[in-house]
Design a protein around this motif. Structure first.
Motif, PDB file in Angstrom:
ATOM      1  N   TYR A   9      -4.474   6.740  -3.678  1.00 53.65           N
ATOM      2  CA  TYR A   9      -4.621   7.055  -2.253  1.00 53.65           C
ATOM      3  C   TYR A   9      -3.233   7.239  -1.640  1.00 53.65           C
TER       4      TYR A   9
ATOM      5  N   GLU B 148      -5.696  10.658   7.015  1.00 50.92           N
ATOM      6  CA  GLU B 148      -4.494   9.830   6.998  1.00 50.92           C
ATOM      7  C   GLU B 148      -3.425  10.480   6.129  1.00 50.92           C
ATOM      8  N   CYS B 149      -2.204  10.036   6.331  1.00 43.27           N
ATOM      9  CA  CYS B 149      -1.071  10.389   5.466  1.00 43.27           C
ATOM     10  C   CYS B 149      -0.979  11.877   5.102  1.00 43.27           C
TER      11      CYS B 149
ATOM     12  N   PRO C  64      -7.886   1.713   0.155  1.00 38.21           N
ATOM     13  CA  PRO C  64      -8.228   0.667   1.134  1.00 38.21           C
ATOM     14  C   PRO C  64      -9.703   0.271   1.051  1.00 38.21           C
TER      15      PRO C  64
ATOM     16  N   ARG D 189      -1.302   9.020  13.366  1.00 40.45           N
ATOM     17  CA  ARG D 189      -0.242   8.301  12.621  1.00 40.45           C
ATOM     18  C   ARG D 189       0.270   9.035  11.387  1.00 40.45           C
ATOM     19  N   ASP D 190       1.237   8.384  10.760  1.00 35.26           N
ATOM     20  CA  ASP D 190       1.812   8.770   9.465  1.00 35.26           C
ATOM     21  C   ASP D 190       2.611  10.074   9.529  1.00 35.26           C
TER      22      ASP D 190
ATOM     23  N   GLN E 114       4.547   0.381   2.319  1.00 39.99           N
ATOM     24  CA  GLN E 114       3.828  -0.534   3.197  1.00 39.99           C
ATOM     25  C   GLN E 114       3.724  -1.875   2.484  1.00 39.99           C
TER      26      GLN E 114
ATOM     27  N   ASN F 296       0.832  -1.209   0.000  1.00 38.68           N
ATOM     28  CA  ASN F 296       0.000   0.000   0.000  1.00 38.68           C
ATOM     29  C   ASN F 296       0.866   1.258   0.000  1.00 38.68           C
ATOM     30  N   ASP F 297       0.745   2.129   0.957  1.00 32.55           N
ATOM     31  CA  ASP F 297       1.316   3.479   0.845  1.00 32.55           C
ATOM     32  C   ASP F 297       2.818   3.556   0.520  1.00 32.55           C
TER      33      ASP F 297
ATOM     34  N   TRP G 233      -0.154   5.670  -3.907  1.00 34.20           N
ATOM     35  CA  TRP G 233      -0.511   4.256  -3.969  1.00 34.20           C
ATOM     36  C   TRP G 233      -1.594   4.151  -5.052  1.00 34.20           C
TER      37      TRP G 233
ATOM     38  N   TYR H 290       3.759   1.195  10.524  1.00 33.16           N
ATOM     39  CA  TYR H 290       2.874   1.965   9.665  1.00 33.16           C
ATOM     40  C   TYR H 290       3.626   3.053   8.906  1.00 33.16           C
ATOM     41  N   SER H 291       2.875   3.840   8.154  1.00 37.25           N
ATOM     42  CA  SER H 291       3.476   4.790   7.214  1.00 37.25           C
ATOM     43  C   SER H 291       4.299   5.877   7.878  1.00 37.25           C
TER      44      SER H 291
HETATM   45  C1  FRU Z   1      -3.230   4.475   4.666  1.00 30.56           C
HETATM   46  C2  FRU Z   1      -2.904   3.757   5.964  1.00 30.56           C
HETATM   47  C3  FRU Z   1      -2.078   4.629   6.875  1.00 30.56           C
HETATM   48  C4  FRU Z   1      -1.342   3.614   7.707  1.00 30.56           C
HETATM   49  C5  FRU Z   1      -1.066   2.533   6.698  1.00 30.56           C
HETATM   50  C6  FRU Z   1      -1.018   1.149   7.271  1.00 30.56           C
HETATM   51  O1  FRU Z   1      -3.481   3.617   3.608  1.00 30.56           O
HETATM   52  O2  FRU Z   1      -4.076   3.318   6.601  1.00 30.56           O
HETATM   53  O3  FRU Z   1      -2.823   5.551   7.616  1.00 30.56           O
HETATM   54  O4  FRU Z   1      -0.173   4.126   8.273  1.00 30.56           O
HETATM   55  O5  FRU Z   1      -2.072   2.625   5.726  1.00 30.56           O
HETATM   56  O6  FRU Z   1      -0.644   0.233   6.288  1.00 30.56           O
END
Ligand code: FRU
Length: 479
Positions: A286, A228-229, A307, A166-167, A55, A38-39, A303, A98-99
């Motif tokens: 995303y 997020e992010c 999700p 996060r992130d 990720q 992912n990210d 990405w 995580y990110s």
């Molecule tokens: C975004 C996310 C982030 C998190 C990561 C986990 O896609 O949910 O917020 O850090 O993916 O894989």
């Protein structure tokens, strides 16, 4: 006991061939060597070399995390896969690394990420059961990582913020360091119903180790329940906040995916919603992250996925043990009050060969296709990728562009895996379209990147056909 890196190595050995033989593998897009991606994380240029971490869930094609994958490149187009750089090996990151992001300073790499913990038990993982820790690791080369150091924990976040924090994206400005974090604030509407608000927390530090809260942006009127992010950077003299709000109501021509990603102009309004513009109007985009290359370019990689799409669409590569990829790196420029995104110019250095259409059609299989339509001037144009009955149609007229996997009778094309239609607009009538197709991904840049669409497309090799209808100037090349 086997450590995480060993498990990833073994899974790659077991599944590598199956993954490699998949017709949907791309040539120039970052993919998981096996399993799920992912990210993009920790994007940077360090001693001339580009590093992209991501990720990564090598052990499970449906995600679940556990690793930062790693690849490197000299030109942002050809990527070399490395062993994963991080995995879960301290109590603070036992449910996920995580990110996060990279900061390069004095010939050293600093990686900031979120250690995620989900306690076993009957928790909602919003107010209870989750521990989000911001962590630093350092590296001299991008491969070997120092010990992990905890920077911020639950005790450091404001009291009205839930356990979703996060992130970290870190940058340096006027001799100080700043870290922006995505967050979810506890909130209730007038009738007393829980209605959380997305926002960001900005911490500051003089030494990268000790951080204190500097600013919080949680809008009065909710704009999604979680952001997020986040990413903050300057472009064309504007201070830009990029973030991914979750929980926006879909509109006819906006917010068409389950979760969004876009940017706001921080100096233009206190409320990010007022200036919010989506990064991409396609099905698969995303969690983008930007970084500055040594030559000053601001480059974005997203990405090419979203999700929680299991209910709406699928990625047909899963049968071969992998799914998802990242977008092509795009260069960002500020123009006419907004951000334009075009593929990095290194793409032009590939050996492109002219291709010809016969009766408006051509076939491609192993090649990467670059189609440039100019002088459209708002007229009607249609491009079909795939064969009649199993294709993606890209149509534009006036200021409207539509991507559709739907056939004339409304049936959904197999190659879309359930994807249906997406619509985007440009300010002026569509005059130019650049379409890049790299096996199972198509990226469409309209009017020099004012509006971009990213979509996955799973065409069997025998269905890889292309048709262009309508006039205008056409330049078709492959490599
Ligand atoms: C975004 C996310 C982030 C998190 C990561 C986990 O896609 O949910 O917020 O850090 O993916 O894989």
């Amino acid at each position: 006991m086997k450590n995480g890196f060993q498990k990833a190595r073994e899974e790659l050995e077991r599944m590598g061939r199956t993954v490699e033989s998949c017709p949907f593998r791309t040539r120039f897009h970052i993919m998981p060597p096996v399993g799920w991606l992912n990210d993009p994380n920790g994007l940077c240029q360090f001693r001339g070399l580009f590093h992209a971490y991501f990720q990564y869930s090598p052990l499970n094609v449906h995600g679940g995390g556990g690793y930062w994958g790693h690849c490197t490149s000299r030109d942002l187009i050809h990527w070399e896969y490395q062993e994963p750089a991080l995995t879960t090996d301290i109590p603070e990151d036992r449910s996920g690394v995580y990110s996060g992001s990279a900061l390069i300073e004095n010939d050293r790499m600093y990686l900031f990420y979120t250690g995620n913990v989900k306690l076993p038990g009957d928790y909602d993982y919003i107010d209870e059961g989750r521990i989000s820790t911001q962590i630093l690791v350092e590296s001299d080369d991008g491969w070997h990582m120092s010990e992990k150091v905890k920077l911020l924990g639950m005790e450091d976040y404001p009291r009205d913020i839930t356990e979703h924090v996060r992130d970290p994206k870190v940058w340096k400005e006027d001799g100080r360091y700043y870290m922006v974090l995505g967050a979810r604030a506890r909130a209730w509407d007038e009738s007393g119903c829980r209605r959380d608000k997305g926002g960001v927390l900005i911490y500051t530090s003089g030494d990268k180790k000790n951080w204190k809260l500097h600013q919080r942006i949680v809008p009065e009127r909710p704009f999604g329940y979680m952001w997020e992010c986040p990413d903050i950077f300057y472009l064309g003299g504007k201070k830009v906040l990029s973030f991914c709000p979750q929980g926006l109501e879909a509109e006819k021509e906006r917010f068409q995916n389950i979760y969004q990603s876009g940017y706001s102009l921080m100096d233009e309004s206190d409320n990010p919603e007022d200036t919010f513009r989506e990064w991409d109007m396609g099905f698969d985009f995303y969690a983008p992250q930007t970084f500055q290359a040594d030559d000053g370019r601001r480059i974005l990689i997203g990405w090419a996925g979203v999700p929680d799409t299991e209910e709406t669409h699928r990625n047909l590569s899963v049968a071969n043990g992998w799914q998802h990829c990242l977008t092509l790196p795009g260069e960002l420029t500020w123009r006419d009050g907004k951000i334009f995104r075009m593929p990095v110019r290194e793409l032009e250095d590939l050996e492109w060969h002219p291709a010809e259409l016969k009766d408006g059609c051509c076939v491609w299989d192993g090649q990467t296709v670059k189609l440039l339509l100019t002088e459209i001037a708002g007229g009607r144009r249609k491009i079909r990728i795939g064969k009649e009955g199993n294709c993606l149609a890209i149509a534009c007229e006036g200021t409207r562009i539509e991507l559709s996997f739907l056939g004339e009778n409304g049936n959904v094309a197999r190659c879309g895996g359930g994807r249906r239609t997406r619509v985007g607009r440009t300010a002026e009538p569509v005059d130019q379209m650049l379409i890049l197709i790299d096996s199972s991904i198509a990226e469409v840049y309209v009017n020099q990147g004012e509006t971009v669409f990213t979509t996955r497309i799973y065409l069997d090799e025998q269905d890889r056909e292309l048709e262009v209808c309508g006039g205008g100037k056409l330049n078709l090349e492959y490599c």
